[in-house]
Structures are given as structure tokens and as C-alpha cells.
Design an enzyme around this catalytic site. Structure first.
Site, mmCIF file in Angstrom:
data_model
loop_
_atom_site.group_PDB
_atom_site.id
_atom_site.type_symbol
_atom_site.label_atom_id
_atom_site.label_comp_id
_atom_site.label_asym_id
_atom_site.label_seq_id
_atom_site.Cartn_x
_atom_site.Cartn_y
_atom_site.Cartn_z
ATOM 1 N N ASN A 232 3.495 -13.808 -13.740
ATOM 2 C CA ASN A 232 4.714 -12.447 -13.919
ATOM 3 C C ASN A 232 5.049 -12.740 -15.357
ATOM 4 O OD1 ASN A 232 3.606 -10.434 -12.329
ATOM 5 N ND2 ASN A 232 4.690 -11.484 -10.416
ATOM 6 N N GLU A 311 -0.224 -5.054 -11.039
ATOM 7 C CA GLU A 311 1.866 -5.530 -10.061
ATOM 8 C C GLU A 311 2.032 -4.554 -11.268
ATOM 9 O OE1 GLU A 311 1.196 -8.695 -8.201
ATOM 10 O OE2 GLU A 311 0.127 -8.345 -6.695
ATOM 11 N N ASP A 390 -5.727 -11.206 -1.553
ATOM 12 C CA ASP A 390 -4.440 -12.190 -2.470
ATOM 13 C C ASP A 390 -4.220 -12.759 -1.220
ATOM 14 O OD1 ASP A 390 -2.683 -12.527 -3.872
ATOM 15 O OD2 ASP A 390 -1.164 -10.911 -2.586
ATOM 16 N N GLU A 418 2.154 -18.283 0.534
ATOM 17 C CA GLU A 418 2.891 -17.574 0.442
ATOM 18 C C GLU A 418 2.858 -16.329 1.613
ATOM 19 O OE1 GLU A 418 1.838 -15.097 -2.828
ATOM 20 O OE2 GLU A 418 2.297 -13.602 -1.819
#
Ligand code: GCW
Length: 850
Positions: A232, A311, A390, A418
Site C-alpha cells: 500500500n 483494497e 488471504d 497476520e
């Protein structure tokens, strides 16, 4: 100590004394984990065969990377074996280590026969010339030689015989990269080990010591590229080339090439153009100028990583363009410099319509990229996450790997945990990764395991490989949990050779990290190998995905959060059944994206494996699995099994007391205890949720009927009041008890247990900020105090914050009075849930009260 050992080595007798009396008594010094698997701990005893090790070294190559190989051998041998090597400038007329490229060795060593090596491969061999022993570390190139040096050092650290170190290896694939999701402000997206080693306050850090140390660790296991910033991406990244070049300088001695993530809209945001349309010539020219600028500052720059149209990230779709248009434009700019584009396949719409039974996020990557196969430039690699969703606890392999046969591909694996306990739970991921890498997609009805696809073998692709999202941070030990470094190590070992077994990885890592004590190695290896299945048991088994809070921090249990939103991680649970129907006949059609043999295997309930059943099918709770047990009872049982197994890890770890330095032993023990407690939170939340959803009771009647538990509601409360918990299933009866507007509150239970020894656990909620304190008293005498100061990812009572404090071996007798006293701090009202009093295994019933 190293010096002492060195001096001892000068005579056999002294060495004997050294090995027996001094080295054997090496205390287990406190260790902080900063050296990772490169501890170079003094060997005790030094294997007898090492007496023949040469004491001279010569490096034939003059590159920076080769200099690292030489200095590393000197450093490692001095530290582990206690010998300081003499540096020679020419091959000496005595025994020596000789380092060089195969070409150079051929020139310098008569009789040397160079093995055939792939790019970045190495060979370690012995050669006798005129009665002298030469130990040769050869590389196809300097990087290969460095990998050969680390191979030898790893062998020494594991006490291997000299013979066993002779070897010739070449990496499976050219791309062996890590991605770091570091932000320019110094935070790390999904990083669990402190702040960025690269950035702070919008700039490159002035102290890049850790960046260099990281590159050394990476190089020691064959990683050759590192992307330093979040996918990102912040467009300002491209305005920081000068600072970034300092990071590249820190990487360079270790042969780790730097890469950057870039935002598609950079031409507009930092370039001042009125568009970022990849079809626009001005945009292409702008990128070309930026890329030229990067290479002027960083001549060995590796390439660009791109997350677009995903996203909320901008991308080519805004202009009606495709990933091919965007990737190829960048590829054209990089091509003259030998750079590559890693274009991520993680492109999907996160505003899916829950009411549309055909909608399926798992389909997205294939639907978007498969039609583009054959159109990507030859220096583009499509970087695809292992599964179609994911990084869940279990997913099938992404069908896109078989769907791109004329495109270079790399598999993206997540080292940072994560969805896997965020480095507060031990989950050794190589076991999971092997299930993906070994999975045979049967493209064209032939053998095409994922590892062969990304290695370029299956479809004869020149480029491809492995990308691991690592997210190490400034924490001294890099990954927070002392056992989490095994995942970074394991990722690299698999990227080098995906046929390496998980067991080899686990035991090698353990030896390098904790030492060669056989009991220790077998215990830690066993713990690591069992950890992923255990985590799967108490989180989301049967293909349900992790069942964590997907709209929150992705940590604790929150099954309902999967449903009824646009994110598409649905499990479609209702009162009759659960699971996503992804068949072609009646479901979303996702299964049809696989080659025919795999599609047939997943379509048939006969052949679909139970562990992915609910990823592929929607089935009634009463459906019987291959085991013969119903679906719902299997969910219940696996959660009880998983929580028991997590407690078992603690017991196994405790057998290692005294075999590991106290610092790492205690730190790991604390985390494993926390994990065992959190596994119970997971078990209770998921089982409760399914019991309510299905209306079917557990056939052993366990859910919310623990005879050892006394809930806060059942206690005598002074000041504690109930509040609703969201999600409800993460606390007893959906309530936590909080102490509001008071300095202290108490919850008291009158016990009537037979006299004996008990473990007493208090379940409380520990918010990220603030640190309430608690005291546990028996008959008004304090028996335990603790502070809720763990930095868990939550500010409310829920599955992210629910935590267990356990006091073991407390002697109780009938009529005892137990009191929990909570002292709030800031916004944390010392919240509690229940107390659990379990007879201690082996506890003597009838033990007199102290
Ligand atoms: O797993 C999800 C993460 C996001 C991440 C994204 C991605 C960097 O929750 O934090 O963004 O995947 O891989 O792009």
C-alpha cells in the site's frame, strides 16, 4: 570465551582440558535473539575432525560480496571453533580455505574440476594438491560463493562432520525476495515486532545498522532481494531515492538487491501530471525518468512491486486499462536496466454483494488475470498469494498458478503471522507452506506441483520464484516471538529448495538458534512441527478460514465477522449448515477454475479432503465426514483438542528448563502460556457460536458447562457491573464485568472444593492501552498479583483482549474464600469474565491447608 578456546587449541592436551572442563561448563548466557540463527556459539565439544581445518584463508575474488564471504568465514570459525584464520593474498603452499568463483578456482587450483552450477549456486569441496589440503568454497558468482560460505558455517554450527559439508547446490528459482510492509512514518502494516528498521518520521532512518544486519541474515539463507516499503505504497517513496540508496548500500555487501513498492497514481500525486493512465505517453515518460533516476543512484536496483486496483489502491481500471497495460509500461522503463516488475495478483472487489450467491472473492484473481495470459512482458512476474483468499489458516492453492502458463509467476507467502496469531502464538508455517508447494495442480493432466510452476519448470518460464512478507521490526529479536524466526528461516530454505522437509528446517533452525543438545533439538522440533495443525484445530478447521475478526485486527475469534459484508471471506453459516458452495453445478463456480482433475477432486464429496470441505461445499451440520463423525461434533471436538494441545506445548517447553538460556526460555514460556490461555478463548467462542447457530448440543455437554468455572455473575460482587461484549461469544453469557468510577472492585467466591492442589485461572480483559492491576486473595491473604499491560490489539472486552492469569499448585480446602480485586487504570476498568479452578494433575487430594 572464544579467546580462551583458541588458546586451548594449540595442543591436544590443552584442547582436551578445554573441551572437558572449560567449554563443557559454558554457562547458558542470557541471549536476546538479536543474532537470529547466526549466533556462532562456541562449539562444545569441537568435533575431532575439525582439528584438520586449515588455518589460512585466501579469497580469489575482489567483489564486496566476496569480501563478506571471507570475513564471515573468519568470524564464524573464530567464534565457533576458536581459531583465527591467517589471511593470505595468494594460494599458499599449505592447507587453506580457498574462496572464489568457479572460474577463478579453475585458474588458480591445478586439478580443480568445476561442478556445473546454476546462477547463484555454490560448491564446497576438498582438494589435495602436493600433499596440502585445500577446502574450496566456489560460487557460480560472488553471491553463490557467499551462500557457500554460509552453508559451511551452518554446518559447523550444527556440529556436522566436514564430509557432510561437501555439497553442490543451486537455488530453485531466481526470485527469492522478502517484502516488508513498512510505512514511511516508521510503522509496519501487519508488523508485530516493533517499528521499521528503514524509516522514521517520513524519512529513511539515519541509523541503518539493523538494515545491514537484516541483509546479512537474509543472505545467510540465500535471499537475494528485499522490497523495503508497504505494497500500500506511499507515492512520496519516489521522492526519497537518495535516502533509499543508503539502504541499498547497507544491503549491497550481502548481495541483497533492493526493490520498492510504488503507487500507480504517483505520476499524478508527486509528478504533477493530470493523469496516471498507463496508456498515456506522458505517464510512461514520467515513469521512465523515475526509473532512470533510481538506477543512477542504485545501479543494482532489483525492481518494482505493484499493488493496484485492490483494497482501495488506485490502478489502471480507473482508465479502463488492465494489469497488462500498467505492468508492461513499468517493465519497458525497467528493461534496459535489467529490472523486473512484480505485479500482485491480489486484485479483488471488497464491496461484494453478500446477497448474491454467485459472488465469490476467491474467483477474482483468476477471473482478472487468466484472460491476460501471454500478454505480460518478459520482465513482469505476477506475484500471487498462495491461496485465493488471504493467508488463512488453510486454503486451497490459488488456481491462478495453473491459469498463467505463458506468464512468469511467483508465490507470495506470509511470514508475518497476520492471521496466524500475530507472533503471540507459535505457528511454524513451513509445514503449511509445504502443503501448498507440493500440491499438484495437474495442469494439462500432468504433474505440475506449485513449486515446479513458480520455479519455471512446469511451463518453461525464465523467471519466477518466492516472495515472503516478512515484516521484521526494531524488536531486538526481529520477530517478537523467539520461535517466529523459524518462519523467516524456513521461508528462505524453501525458496532455495522447496523439497527441503519441514523437519529438516525445524531441526536445523533449532540447532542454530538454541544449540545441539539432542533432547532440546527433538523437543523444539516436535513443538514446531505440531504447531500449525494445533492452531488450525482451535481456530478455523475444515476449510472455514481462520474465523478471526476480519473487520478488526485479524487476531482473536469473531466468526460472525466473516459474514454479511463486502469482504467476501464468507462461510455462509445458517441454522442448518455451513460452508461456501463453490461447485460449478450449484455454487459460485470457483472449483471450475482448476484443471479438470483437481476440479473433479474438489467437486466430489467423496474425494474432497475434510480439511477443505467447507471452503468448497455448503453442508448440513449433521453431514458425516470421512471420519464418520458429524460436521458439528467435529467442529466442537477439534476446538477442545486444539486447546488441550496448546496446553501440551507449555508442558513440553517446560522440560527444557536449564537447556536454554533463561532469557529466551522465560520469554518463550510466557508467550506459550498466553497462547494456551488464548486457545481456550478461541475454543469457547467458536464452539459457543456454532452451538447457537446450529442449535445442536455438544454430545459431551462441555460448552458453557465447565464444572470448574465460576463466572463473575455467580460471584459476590462489590462494584463490578456487567456490560455487553461484542462479539457476544467472546465472554460468558456475552457479558464482561467492569469496575467503573471506583478505585477498586471485588468479586468473591465461596469455595467448597475437596482439599487438594489446584490451578486457579482468572479470565480478564487486557486492553492495548492502560494497565489495570489485579490481586487474587485466598481467605483475604494475597496469593497473586498481576498487571494487565500486554499490548494486545483491542480497547474493549472481546476475543482480542480476553487473557488468562494462572496460578498453579494452590492448596485449597472446603470453605475457602477466593477474591479477585481489580484496580482500573485509565480507560481500562479492570474487566473480568470468570475464574476456573482445576484440580492439579498429580495434586494430592487431602493436602493440608498451609
Ligand atoms: O492480508 C491483507 C492485509 C492487508 C494487506 C493486504 C495485501 C498490505 O490485511 O493489510 O495490505 O492483505 O496483501 O495487500
Amino acid at each position: 570465551m572464544a579467546d580462551r578456546i583458541y588458546r586451548c587449541h594449540n595442543s591436544f592436551l590443552l584442547r582436551f582440558i578445554c573441551v572437558s572442563f572449560i567449554c563443557g561448563a559454558i554457562p547458558l548466557n542470557a541471549e536476546d535473539g538479536s543474532e537470529g540463527w547466526l549466533r556462532y556459539a562456541p562449539l562444545s565439544p569441537v568435533p575431532v575432525s575439525y582439528a584438520r581445518m586449515p588455518v589460512s584463508i585466501v579469497q580469489l575474488d575482489s567483489s564486496k560480496v566476496s569480501a563478506s564471504a571471507e570475513s564471515e568465514i573468519i568470524r564464524g570459525i573464530r567464534s565457533m571453533v576458536g581459531r583465527t584464520l591467517r589471511v593470505e593474498t595468494n594460494v599458499p603452499d599449505r592447507d587453506a580455505w580457498v574462496l572464489g568463483t568457479t572460474e577463478e578456482l579453475r585458474g588458480a587450483m591445478p586439478g580443480y574440476r568445476a561442478p556445473k552450477l546454476g546462477h547463484e549456486g555454490f560448491s564446497v569441496s576438498a582438494l589435495q594438491v602436493r600433499g596440502h589440503h585445500y577446502w574450496l568454497i566456489a560460487g557460480a558468482d560472488p553471491r553463490g560463493m557467499l551462500y557457500g560460505a554460509f552453508h559451511v558455517l551452518s554446518g559447523i554450527a550444527r556440529g556436522e562432520s566436514i564430509r557432510a559439508m561437501e555439497d553442490s547446490e543451486s537455488p530453485a528459482a531466481p526470485v527469492r525476495w522478502v517484502n516488508q510492509w513498512d510505512n514511511l512514518n516508521g510503522t509496519i502494516e501487519r508488523g508485530y515486532a516493533g517499528r521499521s528498521i528503514f524509516f522514521e518520521n517520513g524519512s529513511v532512518r539515519s541509523d541503518l545498522t539493523r538494515a545491514g544486519e537484516y541483509a546479512r541474515l537474509l543472505a545467510s539463507v540465500g535471499i537475494n532481494g528485499c522490497t523495503i516499503n508497504n505494497v500500500n505504497a506511499d507515492p512520496r517513496m519516489l521522492t526519497m531515492i537518495r535516502g533509499v540508496s543508503r539502504i541499498a548500500d547497507a544491503f549491497r555487501p550481502w548481495g541483497v538487491r533492493l526493490s520498492m513498492s510504488v503507487a500507480s497514481n504517483s505520476p499524478q500525486v508527486v509528478g504533477g501530471l493530470d493523469t496516471f493512465d498507463p496508456g498515456n505517453e506522458k505517464v510512461a515518460a514520467w515513469w521512465k525518468a523515475r526509473v532512470d533516476e533510481i538506477y543512477a543512484a542504485i545501479p543494482d536496483f532489483a525492481g518494482l512491486v505493484v499493488k493496484a486496483d485492490s483494497e482501495g489502491q488506485p490502478g489502471p481500471s480507473q482508465y479502463g486499462r488492465t494489469p497488462v497495460d500498467a505492468a508492461n509500461m513499468l517493465a519497458t522503463a525497467l528493461k534496459p536496466h535489467g529490472g523486473v516488475v512484480l505485479y500482485r495478483g491480489f486484485v479483488y472487489n471488497h464491496h461484494l454483494d453478500w446477497n448474491d450467491l454467485k459472488a465469490d472473492r476467491a474467483r477474482a484473481a483468476y477471473d482478472i488475470f487468466h484472460p491476460l495470459d501471454g500478454q505480460f512482458a518478459d520482465n513482469v512476474i505476477v506475484q500471487i498469494k498462495n491461496g485465493p483468499i488471504d493467508f488463512q489458516v488453510r486454503e486451497p492453492v490459488s488456481p491462478l498458478f495453473a491459469g498463467l502458463q505463458k506468464t512468469n509467476t511467483a508465490v507470495e507467502l506470509q511470514v508475518t503471522q497476520e492471521y496466524m496469531g500475530q507472533q503471540r502464538h507459535v505457528v511454524f508455517l513451513p509445514v503449511q507452506w509445504k502443503t501448498y508447494l507440493d500440491f499438484d495442480l495437474r495442469a494439462e493432466n500432468r504433474s505440475t506441483p506449485l513449486k515446479d510452476i513458480v520455479d519455471g519448470k512446469s511451463f518453461r518460464r525464465p523467471l519466477g520464484g518466492y516472495v515472503g512478507v516478512a515484516n521484521v521490526g526494531l524488536d531486538t529479536n526481529w520477530m517478537a516471538h523467539p520461535l517466529a524466526m523459524a518462519n523467516l528461516y524456513g521461508f528462505a530454505r524453501l525458496a532455495w529448495n522447496p523439497d527441503t522437509t519441514a523437519e529438516t528446517i525445524a531441526s536445523d533452525w533449532t540447532r542454530l538458534t538454541f544449540g545441539n543438545d539432542e533432547k532440546l533439538v527433538s523437543t523444539v522440533t516436535r513443538v514446531l512441527l505440531s504447531s500449525w495443525p494445533i492452531y488450525e484445530h482451535y481456530t478455523g478447521p475444515l476449510g472455514l478460514q481462520t474465523l478471526t475478526n476480519i473487520t478488526g485486527p485479524h487476531f482473536g475469534p469473531a466468526p460472525q465477522s466473516q459474514e454479511n459484508n463486502g469482504w467476501g471471506q464468507w462461510i455462509r453459516a445458517d441454522h442448518d449448515g455451513v460452508g461456501m458452495d463453490r461447485t460449478v453445478a450449484t455454487g459460485t463456480g470457483f472449483i471450475g477454475q482448476y484443471p479438470p482433475e483437481v476440479a473433479a477432486m474438489y467437486t466430489s464429496l467423496e474425494t474432497c479432503p475434510d480439511n477443505l470441505l467447507l471452503f468448497m461445499h455448503h453442508e448440513p451440520y449433521t453431514y458425516r465426514l470421512h471420519t464418520g463423525k458429524t460436521l458439528i461434533q467435529t467442529i466442537y471436538d477439534l476446538h477442545y483438542q486444539g486447546a488441550d494441545e496448546a496446553a501440551g506445548i507449555v508442558r513440553q517447553w517446560k522440560t527444557l528448563a536449564g537447556r536454554i538460556d533463561p532469557e529466551r526460555y522465560e520469554k518463550t514460556l510466557g508467550l506459550l502460556e498466553y497462547q494456551a490461555g488464548h486457545a481456550i478463548v478461541w475454543r469457547d467462542a467458536v464452539d459457543r457460536w456454532f452451538a447457537k447457530m446450529s442449535g445442536i448440543a455438544d454430545d459431551q455437554g462441555r460448552i458453557d458447562h465447565d464444572p470448574n468455572r465460576i463466572t463473575a455473575a455467580e460471584m459476590q460482587l462489590d462494584g463490578y457491573t456487567p456490560v455487553d461484549v461484542t462479539p457476544w461469544e467472546t465472554a460468558t453469557d456475552g457479558k464482561a464485568y467492569i469496575c467503573k468510577d471506583r478505585a477498586a472492585c471485588t468479586a468473591t467466591a465461596h469455595l467448597n472444593r475437596p482439599a487438594g492442589l489446584y490451578d486457579i485461572a482468572v479470565e480478564y480483559f487486557d486492553y492495548r492501552q492502560a494497565a489495570s492491576t489485579f490481586q487474587l486473595s485466598l481467605n483475604q491473604k494475597a496469593i497473586g498479583t498481576w498487571t494487565a499491560d500486554n499490548t494486545l490489539p483491542g480497547q474493549a472486552p472481546n476475543g482480542d483482549t480476553s487473557t488468562r492469569y494462572t496460578l498453579r499448585g494452590v492448596a485449597l480446602r472446603p470453605g475457602d474464600v477466593l477474591t479477585i480485586e481489580g484496580h482500573p487504570d485509565g480507560n481500562e476498568p479492570a474487566p473480568i469474565d470468570y475464574v476456573e479452578i482445576t484440580p492439579e494433575a498429580g495434586g494430592v487430594v487431602g493436602n493440608p491447608h498451609p
